[in-house]
Write an enzyme that holds these catalytic residues in place. Structure first.
Site, PDB file in Angstrom:
ATOM      1  N   LYS A 224      -4.997  -2.268  17.480  1.00 49.52           N
ATOM      2  CA  LYS A 224      -4.806  -0.811  17.398  1.00 49.52           C
ATOM      3  C   LYS A 224      -5.755  -0.231  16.353  1.00 49.52           C
ATOM      4  O   LYS A 224      -5.655  -0.542  15.166  1.00 49.52           O
ATOM      5  CB  LYS A 224      -3.371  -0.456  17.005  1.00 49.52           C
ATOM      6  CG  LYS A 224      -3.131   1.035  17.191  1.00 49.52           C
ATOM      7  CD  LYS A 224      -1.918   1.559  16.455  1.00 49.52           C
ATOM      8  CE  LYS A 224      -2.210   2.129  15.099  1.00 49.52           C
ATOM      9  NZ  LYS A 224      -3.083   3.326  15.079  1.00 49.52           N
ATOM     10  N   GLU A 298      -4.789  -7.033   4.154  1.00 47.83           N
ATOM     11  CA  GLU A 298      -5.890  -6.614   3.295  1.00 47.83           C
ATOM     12  C   GLU A 298      -5.613  -5.159   2.936  1.00 47.83           C
ATOM     13  O   GLU A 298      -5.771  -4.271   3.762  1.00 47.83           O
ATOM     14  CB  GLU A 298      -7.217  -6.797   4.037  1.00 47.83           C
ATOM     15  CG  GLU A 298      -8.390  -6.928   3.112  1.00 47.83           C
ATOM     16  CD  GLU A 298      -8.978  -5.578   2.759  1.00 47.83           C
ATOM     17  OE1 GLU A 298      -8.491  -4.992   1.759  1.00 47.83           O
ATOM     18  OE2 GLU A 298      -9.876  -5.113   3.453  1.00 47.83           O
ATOM     19  N   CYS A 332     -11.901  -0.054   0.213  1.00 48.42           N
ATOM     20  CA  CYS A 332     -10.805  -0.696  -0.511  1.00 48.42           C
ATOM     21  C   CYS A 332     -11.301  -1.407  -1.770  1.00 48.42           C
ATOM     22  O   CYS A 332     -10.593  -1.460  -2.767  1.00 48.42           O
ATOM     23  CB  CYS A 332     -10.074  -1.669   0.396  1.00 48.42           C
ATOM     24  SG  CYS A 332     -11.198  -2.752   1.277  1.00 48.42           S
ATOM     25  N   GLU A 429      -5.105   4.262  -6.082  1.00 52.95           N
ATOM     26  CA  GLU A 429      -6.294   4.216  -5.230  1.00 52.95           C
ATOM     27  C   GLU A 429      -6.562   5.638  -4.725  1.00 52.95           C
ATOM     28  O   GLU A 429      -5.707   6.235  -4.067  1.00 52.95           O
ATOM     29  CB  GLU A 429      -6.037   3.281  -4.044  1.00 52.95           C
ATOM     30  CG  GLU A 429      -7.255   3.105  -3.176  1.00 52.95           C
ATOM     31  CD  GLU A 429      -7.040   2.109  -2.038  1.00 52.95           C
ATOM     32  OE1 GLU A 429      -6.027   2.229  -1.334  1.00 52.95           O
ATOM     33  OE2 GLU A 429      -7.890   1.221  -1.882  1.00 52.95           O
TER      34      GLU A 429
HETATM   35  P1  TAP Z   1      -2.608   3.576   6.780  1.00 51.46           P
HETATM   36  O1  TAP Z   1      -1.494   4.498   7.112  1.00 51.46           O
HETATM   37  O2  TAP Z   1      -2.308   2.325   6.077  1.00 51.46           O
HETATM   38  O3  TAP Z   1      -3.398   3.296   8.150  1.00 51.46           O
HETATM   39  C1  TAP Z   1      -4.021   2.093   8.478  1.00 51.46           C
HETATM   40  C2  TAP Z   1      -3.672   1.699   9.909  1.00 51.46           C
HETATM   41  O4  TAP Z   1      -2.273   1.413  10.023  1.00 51.46           O
HETATM   42  C3  TAP Z   1      -3.946   2.786  10.933  1.00 51.46           C
HETATM   43  O5  TAP Z   1      -4.351   2.192  12.158  1.00 51.46           O
HETATM   44  C4  TAP Z   1      -2.569   3.422  11.089  1.00 51.46           C
HETATM   45  O6  TAP Z   1      -2.409   4.121  12.308  1.00 51.46           O
HETATM   46  C5  TAP Z   1      -1.699   2.197  11.066  1.00 51.46           C
HETATM   47  N1  TAP Z   1      -0.309   2.442  10.727  1.00 51.46           N
HETATM   48  C6  TAP Z   1       0.232   3.495  10.074  1.00 51.46           C
HETATM   49  N2  TAP Z   1       1.558   3.332   9.948  1.00 51.46           N
HETATM   50  C7  TAP Z   1       1.871   2.164  10.537  1.00 51.46           C
HETATM   51  C8  TAP Z   1       3.084   1.441  10.743  1.00 51.46           C
HETATM   52  N3  TAP Z   1       4.244   1.890  10.268  1.00 51.46           N
HETATM   53  N4  TAP Z   1       3.041   0.282  11.399  1.00 51.46           N
HETATM   54  C9  TAP Z   1       1.874  -0.209  11.870  1.00 51.46           C
HETATM   55  N5  TAP Z   1       0.698   0.427  11.726  1.00 51.46           N
HETATM   56  C10 TAP Z   1       0.693   1.589  11.050  1.00 51.46           C
HETATM   57  O7  TAP Z   1      -3.676   4.346   5.932  1.00 51.46           O
HETATM   58  P2  TAP Z   1      -3.901   5.930   5.900  1.00 51.46           P
HETATM   59  O8  TAP Z   1      -2.621   6.694   5.918  1.00 51.46           O
HETATM   60  O9  TAP Z   1      -4.852   6.208   6.980  1.00 51.46           O
HETATM   61  O10 TAP Z   1      -4.518   6.096   4.470  1.00 51.46           O
HETATM   62  C11 TAP Z   1      -3.659   6.258   3.351  1.00 51.46           C
HETATM   63  C12 TAP Z   1      -4.228   5.564   2.157  1.00 51.46           C
HETATM   64  O11 TAP Z   1      -4.328   4.183   2.423  1.00 51.46           O
HETATM   65  C13 TAP Z   1      -5.635   5.977   1.784  1.00 51.46           C
HETATM   66  O12 TAP Z   1      -5.643   7.109   0.979  1.00 51.46           O
HETATM   67  C14 TAP Z   1      -6.137   4.776   1.076  1.00 51.46           C
HETATM   68  O13 TAP Z   1      -5.747   4.795  -0.268  1.00 51.46           O
HETATM   69  C15 TAP Z   1      -5.430   3.639   1.773  1.00 51.46           C
HETATM   70  N6  TAP Z   1      -6.288   2.960   2.774  1.00 51.46           N
HETATM   71  C16 TAP Z   1      -6.718   1.736   2.452  1.00 51.46           C
HETATM   72  C17 TAP Z   1      -7.534   1.066   3.336  1.00 51.46           C
HETATM   73  C18 TAP Z   1      -8.020  -0.282   2.983  1.00 51.46           C
HETATM   74  S1  TAP Z   1      -9.281  -0.866   3.733  1.00 51.46           S
HETATM   75  N7  TAP Z   1      -7.417  -0.999   2.103  1.00 51.46           N
HETATM   76  C19 TAP Z   1      -7.913   1.652   4.531  1.00 51.46           C
HETATM   77  C20 TAP Z   1      -7.419   2.907   4.855  1.00 51.46           C
HETATM   78  C21 TAP Z   1      -6.607   3.552   3.946  1.00 51.46           C
HETATM   79  P3  TAP Z   1      -2.723   5.694  12.369  1.00 51.46           P
HETATM   80  O14 TAP Z   1      -4.145   5.851  12.028  1.00 51.46           O
HETATM   81  O15 TAP Z   1      -2.406   6.008  13.773  1.00 51.46           O
HETATM   82  O16 TAP Z   1      -1.805   6.323  11.376  1.00 51.46           O
END
Ligand code: TAP
Length: 519
Positions: A224, A298, A332, A429
């Protein structure tokens, strides 16, 4: 050519730091004028160099990729993916439901039992080599699509994301028929179906990090992508068809987080890999607890980039800039905490401000752009909120004065000094172009401050002394430590963290282990 001669239609404009007006959401009073230097004087202005969009045809609507075919979502609903640099809608994306996840898992399970597990490993390798070749051949198409969908500068998608994605398939292709060397003395076996959920900051590269080792180890996949960046994953579905990968070996289900949860908790999914926020990582770990699945997480980071007084200062400035402004800081392992030795702090920060004044912020499709658009409006708000908290808690903010495009989600590169370790900007972060500076006097103090974080993903050390590199690196609680460089990636090198940065490794031979069970 002066920068105001942008060709018609090449929106948004790229701007060089140190132009006139201020449009960042941060309070205007906190934006300092640039200190000195060369930026902005006309001999240093760059002519626009926009990459052509012609190579890419973005369709109006995309379905799910299940069992080798494009399928409409069972609920009939779609979401829209936007270009963060223009706020324009790019395409309608199928909103996959738990029923779609179920169908994809069924296809992956069937493909595993009937086809993929029966193939000779050498044959599996051929598909991976083929995918790598196709990614190379179609690299420009992938780079342009990635930049339009994510906001990252074309220079980065072209020179980092896409080549590294191809390199991961190439590297793991080599492992497919040598798995017994990855786990000497034991009999390696695939898990079966793996469920993978990836984030929006490196959409294609995270897909490659996950799918390449999974297939090389003999698993089939349901992946996904993030809702804001689904396009390169859907283009990758086309690569799977072009490579004639057997149906069902790779399935791509777009949709919300709840659909991701349906994938990872399904009992037929034997191994889960997630990259994203710590909070969702924890939710997933809880959701699958007790099911006996393999899990790698990760998650986030708050890396210290430590500059000692004997470092080559200009080199270190470049490394610090790359560490935090690469991909707008939406990384990250970003070096988001600058730890600088007190004896050189003033000199170093002056050079850093000058360098930041030279950064070009704007149109991600322009080949000269250094800092592109923030991935989404909600991420812009998160960054804005944390920056405001830094100001409110008493840290000193500095931003280069520059025009930002009037449309799109752009955030001015930001440097904080006078930061206390208790400030939110030093602990949380931010995932944006924001650097928090903390000073130190001794090596022991640097180590203590670097380790004073809930995360443990990466760190950087800048010094001329090899012995100091070894001493500090072995004392740092971080999964990856770079010395006199930062943000270097290679498919052969393992990557991952501990503490709240997660567990398990991706990349290298270690990255294969997660996709194998061995008896
Ligand atoms: P997340 O919510 O963690 O999104 C990452 C992935 O997980 C997306 O594909 C998301 O789908 C999915 N996801 C969300 N809720 C889920 C659940 N309950 N069960 C399974 N999958 C789920 O990140 P975000 O909200 O986009 O970003 C929030 C913060 O996370 C950022 O500000 C940043 O600090 C951190 N972040 C960290 C990383 C790395 S590489 N460490 C990457 C992204 C963000 P949807 O996109 O459909 O919500």
């Amino acid at each position: 050519m002066p920068s105001d001669q942008t060709p018609k239609g090449a929106a948004p404009r790229r701007t060089t730091a140190r132009a006139a007006s201020v449009t960042t959401p941060a309070p205007a009073a906190t934006v300092a004028p640039a200190s000195s230097g060369l930026a902005g004087s006309s001999p240093w202005a760059y002519a626009p160099a926009p990459e052509s969009r012609e190579i890419v045809t973005i369709r109006q609507r995309y379905g799910l990729f299940i069992d080798g075919k494009e399928r409409a979502p069972s609920g009939g609903e779609v979401t829209i993916t936007y270009n963060p640099a223009t706020e324009e809608p790019l395409a309608e994306i199928a909103k996959g439901t738990p029923a779609d996840a179920d169908r994809a898992i069924e296809a992956a399970d069937r493909a595993y039992r009937k086809v993929w597990s029966k193939l000779h490993p050498r044959e599996r390798a051929k598909y991976l080599y083929r995918i790598s070749r196709i990614l190379q051949e179609r690299s420009r198409e992938f780079a342009v699509t990635e930049t339009m969908d994510s906001g990252k500068p074309i220079r980065e998608s072209r020179d980092v994301d896409v080549p590294l994605a191809a390199a991961h398939f190439w590297y793991y292709a080599g492992w497919a028929d040598k798995l017994e060397y990855a786990v000497p003395g034991r009999r390696p076996e695939a898990h079966g179906v793996v469920g993978q959920v990836i984030p929006w900051n490196f959409p294609l590269l995270m897909l490659a990090w996950k799918i390449a080792p999974a297939l090389a180890a003999g698993n089939t996949v349901v992946l996904k992508p993030a809702s804001t960046t689904p396009l390169t994953a859907l283009l990758f579905a086309d690569v799977c068809r072009q490579a004639e990968l057997p149906d069902g070996v790779v399935n791509i289900v777009t949709g919300p987080g709840s659909t991701g949860m349906s994938i990872v908790t399904d009992p037929r999914v034997a191994k889960v890999a997630f990259t994203g926020s710590t909070s969702v990582g924890v939710t997933i770990a809880k959701g699958i607890a007790g099911q006996g699945k393999g899990l790698t997480l990760e998650l986030g980071g708050k890396a210290a980039n430590i500059v000692f007084e004997d470092a080559a200062l200009d080199q270190a400035v470049e490394g610090v800039v790359n560490g935090i402004f690469f991909n707008q800081g939406e990384v990250c392992c970003a070096g988001s905490r600058l730890l600088v030795q007190e004896s050189i702090a003033e000199e170093f920060l002056a050079r850093l401000r000058d360098r930041m004044s030279m950064l070009r912020i704007g149109d991600p499709m322009d080949k000269n752009t250094d800092v592109g658009a923030i991935n989404s409006k909600s991420q812009m708000e998160t960054i804005g909120e944390l920056v405001a908290s830094g100001v409110a808690e008493g840290a000193q903010i500095w931003q280069p004065a520059c025009d930002l495009p009037t449309r799109g989600w752009f955030f001015r590169p930001t440097l904080f000094t006078n930061v206390a370790q208790s400030h939110r900007i030093a602990r949380e972060e931010i995932f944006g172009p924001v650097l928090a500076t903390i000073t130190f006097r001794t090596v022991a103090e640097a180590i203590e401050k670097a380790n004073n974080t809930a995360y443990g993903l990466s760190a950087g050390i800048w010094t001329e002394k090899g012995s100091r590199i070894l001493q500090v690196a072995s004392a740092l609680k971080a999964g990856v430590v770079w010395a006199n460089t930062f943000n270097r990636f290679d498919p052969t090198a393992p990557f991952g963290g501990y503490k709240e940065s997660g567990y398990g490794r991706e990349g290298g031979m270690q990255g294969l282990h997660a996709y194998l069970r061995s008896s």
